[in-house]
Write a protein that holds these residues in place. Structure first.
Motif, PDB file in Angstrom:
ATOM      1  N   SER A 128       0.834  -1.201   0.000  1.00 29.35           N
ATOM      2  CA  SER A 128       0.000   0.000   0.000  1.00 29.35           C
ATOM      3  C   SER A 128       0.872   1.255   0.000  1.00 29.35           C
ATOM      4  O   SER A 128       1.860   1.292   0.723  1.00 29.35           O
ATOM      5  N   PRO A 129       0.578   2.262  -0.845  1.00 27.67           N
ATOM      6  CA  PRO A 129      -0.626   2.455  -1.642  1.00 27.67           C
ATOM      7  C   PRO A 129      -0.531   1.882  -3.063  1.00 27.67           C
ATOM      8  O   PRO A 129      -1.375   2.200  -3.892  1.00 27.67           O
ATOM      9  N   PHE A 130       0.490   1.054  -3.345  1.00 30.26           N
ATOM     10  CA  PHE A 130       0.687   0.604  -4.724  1.00 30.26           C
ATOM     11  C   PHE A 130      -0.078  -0.672  -5.016  1.00 30.26           C
ATOM     12  O   PHE A 130      -0.063  -1.609  -4.214  1.00 30.26           O
ATOM     13  N   LEU A 131      -0.729  -0.709  -6.164  1.00 29.04           N
ATOM     14  CA  LEU A 131      -1.564  -1.841  -6.542  1.00 29.04           C
ATOM     15  C   LEU A 131      -0.926  -2.666  -7.646  1.00 29.04           C
ATOM     16  O   LEU A 131      -1.110  -3.879  -7.698  1.00 29.04           O
ATOM     17  N   MET A 132      -0.233  -1.987  -8.545  1.00 26.96           N
ATOM     18  CA  MET A 132       0.298  -2.677  -9.720  1.00 26.96           C
ATOM     19  C   MET A 132       1.403  -1.836 -10.339  1.00 26.96           C
ATOM     20  O   MET A 132       1.330  -0.600 -10.305  1.00 26.96           O
ATOM     21  N   LEU A 133       2.430  -2.501 -10.879  1.00 28.11           N
ATOM     22  CA  LEU A 133       3.367  -1.820 -11.783  1.00 28.11           C
ATOM     23  C   LEU A 133       3.589  -2.745 -12.955  1.00 28.11           C
ATOM     24  O   LEU A 133       4.056  -3.876 -12.774  1.00 28.11           O
ATOM     25  N   ASP A 134       3.218  -2.281 -14.135  1.00 32.17           N
ATOM     26  CA  ASP A 134       3.432  -3.057 -15.355  1.00 32.17           C
ATOM     27  C   ASP A 134       4.470  -2.359 -16.220  1.00 32.17           C
ATOM     28  O   ASP A 134       4.340  -1.170 -16.510  1.00 32.17           O
ATOM     29  N   HIS A 135       5.494  -3.121 -16.622  1.00 32.40           N
ATOM     30  CA  HIS A 135       6.481  -2.640 -17.590  1.00 32.40           C
ATOM     31  C   HIS A 135       5.992  -3.214 -18.916  1.00 32.40           C
ATOM     32  O   HIS A 135       6.153  -4.395 -19.179  1.00 32.40           O
TER      33      HIS A 135
ATOM     34  N   VAL B  92       7.128   1.111 -25.370  1.00 29.64           N
ATOM     35  CA  VAL B  92       7.509   0.604 -24.052  1.00 29.64           C
ATOM     36  C   VAL B  92       7.305   1.668 -22.983  1.00 29.64           C
ATOM     37  O   VAL B  92       7.590   2.851 -23.208  1.00 29.64           O
ATOM     38  N   GLY B  93       6.802   1.237 -21.841  1.00 37.88           N
ATOM     39  CA  GLY B  93       6.630   2.198 -20.744  1.00 37.88           C
ATOM     40  C   GLY B  93       6.307   1.491 -19.448  1.00 37.88           C
ATOM     41  O   GLY B  93       6.368   0.256 -19.348  1.00 37.88           O
ATOM     42  N   LEU B  94       5.983   2.299 -18.456  1.00 39.78           N
ATOM     43  CA  LEU B  94       5.608   1.783 -17.142  1.00 39.78           C
ATOM     44  C   LEU B  94       4.231   2.310 -16.792  1.00 39.78           C
ATOM     45  O   LEU B  94       3.953   3.495 -16.999  1.00 39.78           O
ATOM     46  N   GLN B  95       3.365   1.428 -16.316  1.00 41.25           N
ATOM     47  CA  GLN B  95       2.100   1.907 -15.773  1.00 41.25           C
ATOM     48  C   GLN B  95       1.988   1.467 -14.317  1.00 41.25           C
ATOM     49  O   GLN B  95       2.010   0.272 -14.013  1.00 41.25           O
ATOM     50  N   LEU B  96       1.860   2.484 -13.454  1.00 44.48           N
ATOM     51  CA  LEU B  96       1.741   2.265 -12.011  1.00 44.48           C
ATOM     52  C   LEU B  96       0.304   2.537 -11.607  1.00 44.48           C
ATOM     53  O   LEU B  96      -0.285   3.515 -12.065  1.00 44.48           O
ATOM     54  N   TRP B  97      -0.275   1.685 -10.765  1.00 42.54           N
ATOM     55  CA  TRP B  97      -1.602   1.949 -10.200  1.00 42.54           C
ATOM     56  C   TRP B  97      -1.431   2.297  -8.727  1.00 42.54           C
ATOM     57  O   TRP B  97      -0.822   1.525  -7.970  1.00 42.54           O
ATOM     58  N   VAL B  98      -1.960   3.461  -8.368  1.00 43.73           N
ATOM     59  CA  VAL B  98      -1.891   3.923  -6.980  1.00 43.73           C
ATOM     60  C   VAL B  98      -3.301   3.900  -6.410  1.00 43.73           C
ATOM     61  O   VAL B  98      -4.238   4.421  -7.035  1.00 43.73           O
ATOM     62  N   ASP B  99      -3.443   3.317  -5.229  1.00 42.44           N
ATOM     63  CA  ASP B  99      -4.756   3.265  -4.584  1.00 42.44           C
ATOM     64  C   ASP B  99      -5.148   4.671  -4.142  1.00 42.44           C
ATOM     65  O   ASP B  99      -4.286   5.492  -3.829  1.00 42.44           O
ATOM     66  N   LEU B 100      -6.443   4.958  -4.133  1.00 43.80           N
ATOM     67  CA  LEU B 100      -6.923   6.251  -3.628  1.00 43.80           C
ATOM     68  C   LEU B 100      -7.407   6.086  -2.191  1.00 43.80           C
ATOM     69  O   LEU B 100      -8.035   5.071  -1.860  1.00 43.80           O
ATOM     70  N   PRO B 101      -7.149   7.094  -1.341  1.00 38.92           N
ATOM     71  CA  PRO B 101      -7.700   7.045   0.009  1.00 38.92           C
ATOM     72  C   PRO B 101      -9.226   6.938  -0.084  1.00 38.92           C
ATOM     73  O   PRO B 101      -9.832   7.503  -1.007  1.00 38.92           O
ATOM     74  N   GLU B 102      -9.829   6.231   0.847  1.00 40.08           N
ATOM     75  CA  GLU B 102     -11.267   5.967   0.827  1.00 40.08           C
ATOM     76  C   GLU B 102     -12.087   7.228   0.511  1.00 40.08           C
ATOM     77  O   GLU B 102     -12.994   7.199  -0.313  1.00 40.08           O
ATOM     78  N   LYS B 103     -11.718   8.346   1.134  1.00 37.67           N
ATOM     79  CA  LYS B 103     -12.522   9.570   0.951  1.00 37.67           C
ATOM     80  C   LYS B 103     -12.394  10.167  -0.455  1.00 37.67           C
ATOM     81  O   LYS B 103     -13.189  11.030  -0.822  1.00 37.67           O
ATOM     82  N   TYR B 104     -11.409   9.737  -1.229  1.00 39.88           N
ATOM     83  CA  TYR B 104     -11.257  10.248  -2.600  1.00 39.88           C
ATOM     84  C   TYR B 104     -11.649   9.225  -3.668  1.00 39.88           C
ATOM     85  O   TYR B 104     -11.473   9.478  -4.857  1.00 39.88           O
ATOM     86  N   LYS B 105     -12.156   8.076  -3.248  1.00 42.37           N
ATOM     87  CA  LYS B 105     -12.465   7.009  -4.209  1.00 42.37           C
ATOM     88  C   LYS B 105     -13.442   7.484  -5.289  1.00 42.37           C
ATOM     89  O   LYS B 105     -13.330   7.097  -6.437  1.00 42.37           O
ATOM     90  N   LEU B 106     -14.407   8.298  -4.885  1.00 35.22           N
ATOM     91  CA  LEU B 106     -15.432   8.739  -5.837  1.00 35.22           C
ATOM     92  C   LEU B 106     -15.256  10.216  -6.225  1.00 35.22           C
ATOM     93  O   LEU B 106     -16.216  10.906  -6.554  1.00 35.22           O
ATOM     94  N   SER B 107     -14.004  10.688  -6.210  1.00 34.88           N
ATOM     95  CA  SER B 107     -13.738  12.084  -6.596  1.00 34.88           C
ATOM     96  C   SER B 107     -13.871  12.237  -8.111  1.00 34.88           C
ATOM     97  O   SER B 107     -13.957  11.261  -8.853  1.00 34.88           O
ATOM     98  N   GLU B 108     -13.889  13.505  -8.556  1.00 35.15           N
ATOM     99  CA  GLU B 108     -13.974  13.791  -9.988  1.00 35.15           C
ATOM    100  C   GLU B 108     -12.695  13.300 -10.667  1.00 35.15           C
ATOM    101  O   GLU B 108     -11.598  13.529 -10.155  1.00 35.15           O
ATOM    102  N   PRO B 109     -12.813  12.698 -11.830  1.00 32.64           N
ATOM    103  CA  PRO B 109     -11.605  12.265 -12.554  1.00 32.64           C
ATOM    104  C   PRO B 109     -10.747  13.476 -12.932  1.00 32.64           C
ATOM    105  O   PRO B 109     -11.278  14.566 -13.131  1.00 32.64           O
TER     106      PRO B 109
END
Ligand code: FJE
Ligand code: FE
Length: 324
Positions: free
Chosen positions: A68-75, A145-162
């Motif tokens: 946490s807060p990292f969910l995924m890293l794809d190369h 080629v690149g990197l994509q990282l997924w970062v979790d959002l804090p609960e209070k920001y889960k439904l924030s504006e994109p």
């Protein structure tokens, strides 16, 4: 005569102050930088993802969870004709950083663009994004080629504006702590050089290049989850030498990480550090929430085009059309 005397006294005082200052600085430099230690090194194996794409997944496999807060890293490495056509997201940020080639992006509100080598797209999915991420045709069908990282959002920001933060390579600041080391500050801070990227949860993302013989001590925020992903060369982290395509998980205590390049090639790696979130991770594909109930709601909202997915109704990206 009187003035010269005064001036001499002045110069002596200034010199004493300067020497004192330099000594203090020297002491501080030599003083105890305690490096974090290497806890785990995991080789990233290539796997299939999306449509015809290959990814080396590091974070987000069963060997590397609970970072946490990292969910995924794809190369990722994606030839033209493959890609990640129309799909939704909710509850996370996706951070796409191009290493070579280019990717096109198009979403359901009409946001579209292209990121090229060295460029960054920091996307906060919040309550809902539906988009398509597709590679650009390169000469000789060279992969993108690149990197994509997924970062979790804090609960209070889960439904924030994109929201999107997009930076060109030239607009990402660099730190040069010494002649052998260049650090591109994608987010956070390195040697006082700060990225303009704003994050909802603290994240430092540094792209480090070190020439042979280079050394650096990079500070890191206390107690943040930190890992390194290696791209080229053979850098040594707190004495441990690591090959390309490895995820190096660091201990949480210590001032930062000591790195040396004792190899003969340039060493390149990314250092990613984030503020851990004290919440559950419940994930169903591209939906990441904190309870099974909220995952169920995300699926319902997506299939009924509501609560952030209104524009998903009958939407098809232009760039993804070739895939249907
Ligand atoms: C996704 C399958 C996917 N890694 N790296 C399932 F392929 C994806 C997805 C990606 C992705 C996109 C890019 Cl540009 C780079 C990626 C997975 O789009 F989100 C789910 N859920
Ligand atoms: Fe996506």
């Amino acid at each position: 005569m009187h003035n010269i005397f005064k001036l001499s006294i002045f110069i002596v005082i200034i010199s004493i102050l300067a020497i004192h200052h330099l000594n203090k600085e020297k002491e501080e430099n030599m003083s105890s930088f305690t490096s974090r230690t290497v806890q785990k090194v995991v080789k990233a194996i290539e796997q299939s993802e999306g449509v015809g794409a290959r990814v080396r997944r590091t974070i987000g496999t069963r060997h590397l969870r609970n970072l946490s807060p990292f969910l995924m890293l794809d190369h990722f490495s994606v030839p033209y004709g493959a890609g990640f056509p129309d799909h939704p997201h909710r509850g996370q940020e996706t951070v796409t950083y191009m290493l070579d080639g280019a990717f096109q992006h198009e979403d359901f509100v009409g946001h579209a663009g292209r990121i090229e080598t060295g460029d960054l797209q920091w996307m906060t999915a919040g309550k809902g994004i539906m988009h398509s991420e597709m590679p650009v045709k390169q000469e000789g069908n060279k992969p993108n080629v690149g990197l994509q990282l997924w970062v979790d959002l804090p609960e209070k920001y889960k439904l924030s504006e994109p929201r999107y933060q997009e930076l060109r390579d030239k607009d990402i600041p660099r730190a040069n702590p010494n002649p052998e080391v260049e650090i591109k500050v994608i987010s956070g801070d390195s040697f006082g050089v700060k990225s303009p990227v704003q994050t909802l949860v603290g994240v430092w993302y540094l792209d480090v290049r070190m020439q042979p013989g280079g050394k650096v001590e990079q500070s890191l925020p206390e107690n943040w989850t930190t890992f390194i992903y290696t791209l080229t060369g053979t850098p040594s982290f707190n004495g441990r030498t690591v090959d390309p395509f490895n995820t190096v998980v660091l201990s949480t205590s210590g001032d930062g990480i000591s790195v040396e390049n004792n190899g003969t090639e340039e060493a390149r790696f990314v250092v990613i550090s984030g503020e851990p979130l004290n919440q559950r991770v419940v994930q169903h594909g591209p939906f990441v929430m904190t309870s099974e109930d909220d995952i169920y709601k995300a699926m319902l909202d997506f299939s009924s085009n509501s609560n952030g997915f209104e524009r998903a109704k009958n939407w098809r990206s232009e760039i993804g059309k070739s895939m249907y």
